[in-house]
Design a protein around this motif. Structure first.
Motif, PDB file in Angstrom:
ATOM      1  N   TYR A 166      -5.313  -5.762 -10.258  1.00  0.00           N
ATOM      2  CA  TYR A 166      -4.661  -6.731 -11.144  1.00  0.00           C
ATOM      3  C   TYR A 166      -5.384  -8.067 -11.266  1.00  0.00           C
ATOM      4  N   GLY A 167      -6.424  -8.280 -10.458  1.00  0.00           N
ATOM      5  CA  GLY A 167      -7.161  -9.529 -10.542  1.00  0.00           C
ATOM      6  C   GLY A 167      -6.395 -10.740 -10.067  1.00  0.00           C
ATOM      7  N   ILE A 168      -5.361 -10.511  -9.264  1.00  0.00           N
ATOM      8  CA  ILE A 168      -4.531 -11.606  -8.770  1.00  0.00           C
ATOM      9  C   ILE A 168      -4.633 -11.644  -7.247  1.00  0.00           C
ATOM     10  N   PRO A 169      -5.102 -12.762  -6.677  1.00  0.00           N
ATOM     11  CA  PRO A 169      -5.152 -12.845  -5.217  1.00  0.00           C
ATOM     12  C   PRO A 169      -3.741 -12.877  -4.626  1.00  0.00           C
ATOM     13  N   MET A 170      -3.534 -12.066  -3.640  1.00  0.00           N
ATOM     14  CA  MET A 170      -2.217 -11.974  -2.997  1.00  0.00           C
ATOM     15  C   MET A 170      -2.201 -12.888  -1.775  1.00  0.00           C
ATOM     16  N   THR A 171      -2.126 -14.181  -2.041  1.00  0.00           N
ATOM     17  CA  THR A 171      -2.166 -15.159  -0.958  1.00  0.00           C
ATOM     18  C   THR A 171      -0.788 -15.409  -0.356  1.00  0.00           C
ATOM     19  N   ASP A 172       0.254 -15.064  -1.097  1.00  0.00           N
ATOM     20  CA  ASP A 172       1.623 -15.239  -0.612  1.00  0.00           C
ATOM     21  C   ASP A 172       2.125 -13.906  -0.065  1.00  0.00           C
ATOM     22  N   GLY A 173       2.623 -13.914   1.152  1.00  0.00           N
ATOM     23  CA  GLY A 173       3.101 -12.694   1.791  1.00  0.00           C
ATOM     24  C   GLY A 173       4.244 -12.026   1.049  1.00  0.00           C
ATOM     25  N   ASN A 174       5.116 -12.828   0.439  1.00  0.00           N
ATOM     26  CA  ASN A 174       6.237 -12.268  -0.316  1.00  0.00           C
ATOM     27  C   ASN A 174       5.753 -11.550  -1.575  1.00  0.00           C
ATOM     28  N   LEU A 175       4.789 -12.156  -2.265  1.00  0.00           N
ATOM     29  CA  LEU A 175       4.215 -11.516  -3.448  1.00  0.00           C
ATOM     30  C   LEU A 175       3.505 -10.225  -3.060  1.00  0.00           C
ATOM     31  N   LEU A 176       2.802 -10.256  -1.933  1.00  0.00           N
ATOM     32  CA  LEU A 176       2.126  -9.053  -1.446  1.00  0.00           C
ATOM     33  C   LEU A 176       3.136  -7.929  -1.196  1.00  0.00           C
TER      34      LEU A 176
ATOM     35  N   ARG B 216       5.826  -2.231  -5.538  1.00  0.00           N
ATOM     36  CA  ARG B 216       5.542  -1.745  -6.887  1.00  0.00           C
ATOM     37  C   ARG B 216       4.573  -0.570  -6.822  1.00  0.00           C
ATOM     38  N   ALA B 217       3.569  -0.683  -5.972  1.00  0.00           N
ATOM     39  CA  ALA B 217       2.587   0.394  -5.819  1.00  0.00           C
ATOM     40  C   ALA B 217       3.249   1.680  -5.334  1.00  0.00           C
ATOM     41  N   VAL B 218       4.144   1.542  -4.364  1.00  0.00           N
ATOM     42  CA  VAL B 218       4.864   2.720  -3.850  1.00  0.00           C
ATOM     43  C   VAL B 218       5.708   3.346  -4.960  1.00  0.00           C
ATOM     44  N   MET B 219       6.420   2.519  -5.711  1.00  0.00           N
ATOM     45  CA  MET B 219       7.287   3.029  -6.781  1.00  0.00           C
ATOM     46  C   MET B 219       6.467   3.752  -7.852  1.00  0.00           C
ATOM     47  N   LEU B 220       5.332   3.179  -8.230  1.00  0.00           N
ATOM     48  CA  LEU B 220       4.482   3.843  -9.219  1.00  0.00           C
ATOM     49  C   LEU B 220       3.931   5.158  -8.669  1.00  0.00           C
ATOM     50  N   GLY B 221       3.623   5.174  -7.390  1.00  0.00           N
ATOM     51  CA  GLY B 221       3.173   6.424  -6.767  1.00  0.00           C
ATOM     52  C   GLY B 221       4.247   7.492  -6.833  1.00  0.00           C
ATOM     53  N   LEU B 222       5.484   7.104  -6.572  1.00  0.00           N
ATOM     54  CA  LEU B 222       6.599   8.060  -6.642  1.00  0.00           C
ATOM     55  C   LEU B 222       6.807   8.579  -8.070  1.00  0.00           C
ATOM     56  N   ILE B 223       6.703   7.691  -9.038  1.00  0.00           N
ATOM     57  CA  ILE B 223       6.828   8.113 -10.434  1.00  0.00           C
ATOM     58  C   ILE B 223       5.716   9.101 -10.770  1.00  0.00           C
ATOM     59  N   GLY B 224       4.505   8.776 -10.349  1.00  0.00           N
ATOM     60  CA  GLY B 224       3.378   9.667 -10.607  1.00  0.00           C
ATOM     61  C   GLY B 224       3.566  11.036  -9.989  1.00  0.00           C
ATOM     62  N   VAL B 225       4.019  11.079  -8.752  1.00  0.00           N
ATOM     63  CA  VAL B 225       4.262  12.361  -8.079  1.00  0.00           C
ATOM     64  C   VAL B 225       5.348  13.142  -8.815  1.00  0.00           C
ATOM     65  N   PHE B 226       6.416  12.459  -9.222  1.00  0.00           N
ATOM     66  CA  PHE B 226       7.487  13.143  -9.949  1.00  0.00           C
ATOM     67  C   PHE B 226       6.954  13.754 -11.243  1.00  0.00           C
ATOM     68  N   LEU B 227       6.142  13.014 -11.980  1.00  0.00           N
ATOM     69  CA  LEU B 227       5.591  13.530 -13.232  1.00  0.00           C
ATOM     70  C   LEU B 227       4.684  14.730 -12.984  1.00  0.00           C
ATOM     71  N   ILE B 228       3.921  14.700 -11.922  1.00  0.00           N
ATOM     72  CA  ILE B 228       3.057  15.839 -11.593  1.00  0.00           C
ATOM     73  C   ILE B 228       3.901  17.059 -11.227  1.00  0.00           C
ATOM     74  N   VAL B 229       4.940  16.860 -10.447  1.00  0.00           N
ATOM     75  CA  VAL B 229       5.836  17.971 -10.101  1.00  0.00           C
ATOM     76  C   VAL B 229       6.498  18.513 -11.371  1.00  0.00           C
ATOM     77  N   ALA B 230       6.899  17.614 -12.277  1.00  0.00           N
ATOM     78  CA  ALA B 230       7.543  18.036 -13.522  1.00  0.00           C
ATOM     79  C   ALA B 230       6.618  18.890 -14.384  1.00  0.00           C
ATOM     80  N   ALA B 231       5.322  18.747 -14.195  1.00  0.00           N
ATOM     81  CA  ALA B 231       4.375  19.577 -14.936  1.00  0.00           C
ATOM     82  C   ALA B 231       4.599  21.061 -14.646  1.00  0.00           C
ATOM     83  N   PHE B 232       5.087  21.351 -13.458  1.00  0.00           N
ATOM     84  CA  PHE B 232       5.261  22.740 -13.023  1.00  0.00           C
ATOM     85  C   PHE B 232       6.721  23.175 -12.976  1.00  0.00           C
ATOM     86  N   ARG B 233       7.634  22.256 -13.254  1.00  0.00           N
ATOM     87  CA  ARG B 233       9.075  22.553 -13.212  1.00  0.00           C
ATOM     88  C   ARG B 233       9.706  22.085 -14.517  1.00  0.00           C
TER      89      ARG B 233
END
Length: 124
Positions: A34-44, A50-67
């Protein structure tokens, strides 16, 4: 025939959504995404979540490819995730090139998902 195309699109869009999951590894990976330095622990923490949530969405979409029974939910989840980001990015006065790049990727992913939706409707 349509089911193969639909599956390939779901896998592709799933990988697109899952890619930012590397951000859960830390500030360095998020800076690259994202080009944004994560200097604040809360923002990090928020961005790693957000990264975890997007990963879960991605996994769900991949599983949906076969179901097929998961594909209607996959369409809703995929469109909601990607198009909400596009709208939020467009509401900014001057989004960074990183945000614009993510928005363009989400537009491309949404277009692919729309093609899959058309094939899904034709296949029913």
């Amino acid at each position: 025939m349509y089911s193969i195309i639909i599956g390939l699109i779901f896998v592709s869009v799933g990988l697109l959504n899952a890619y930012p999951a590397i951000g859960m590894l830390g500030a360095r990976q998020l800076l690259g995404l994202y080009g944004i330095p994560m200097t604040d622990g809360n923002l990090l923490t928020l961005m790693q979540h957000r990264a975890v949530m997007l990963g879960l969405i991605g996994v769900f979409l991949i599983v949906a490819a076969f179901r097929r029974e998961l594909q209607p939910a996959g369409f809703i989840l995929g469109f909601a995730s990607m198009l909400s980001f596009v709208v939020l990015a467009r509401l900014q006065d001057d989004p960074s090139r990183y945000i614009s790049k993510v928005a363009m990727a989400d537009i491309a992913g949404s277009a692919l998902l729309l093609v899959a939706l058309v094939f899904y409707c034709l296949d029913t």
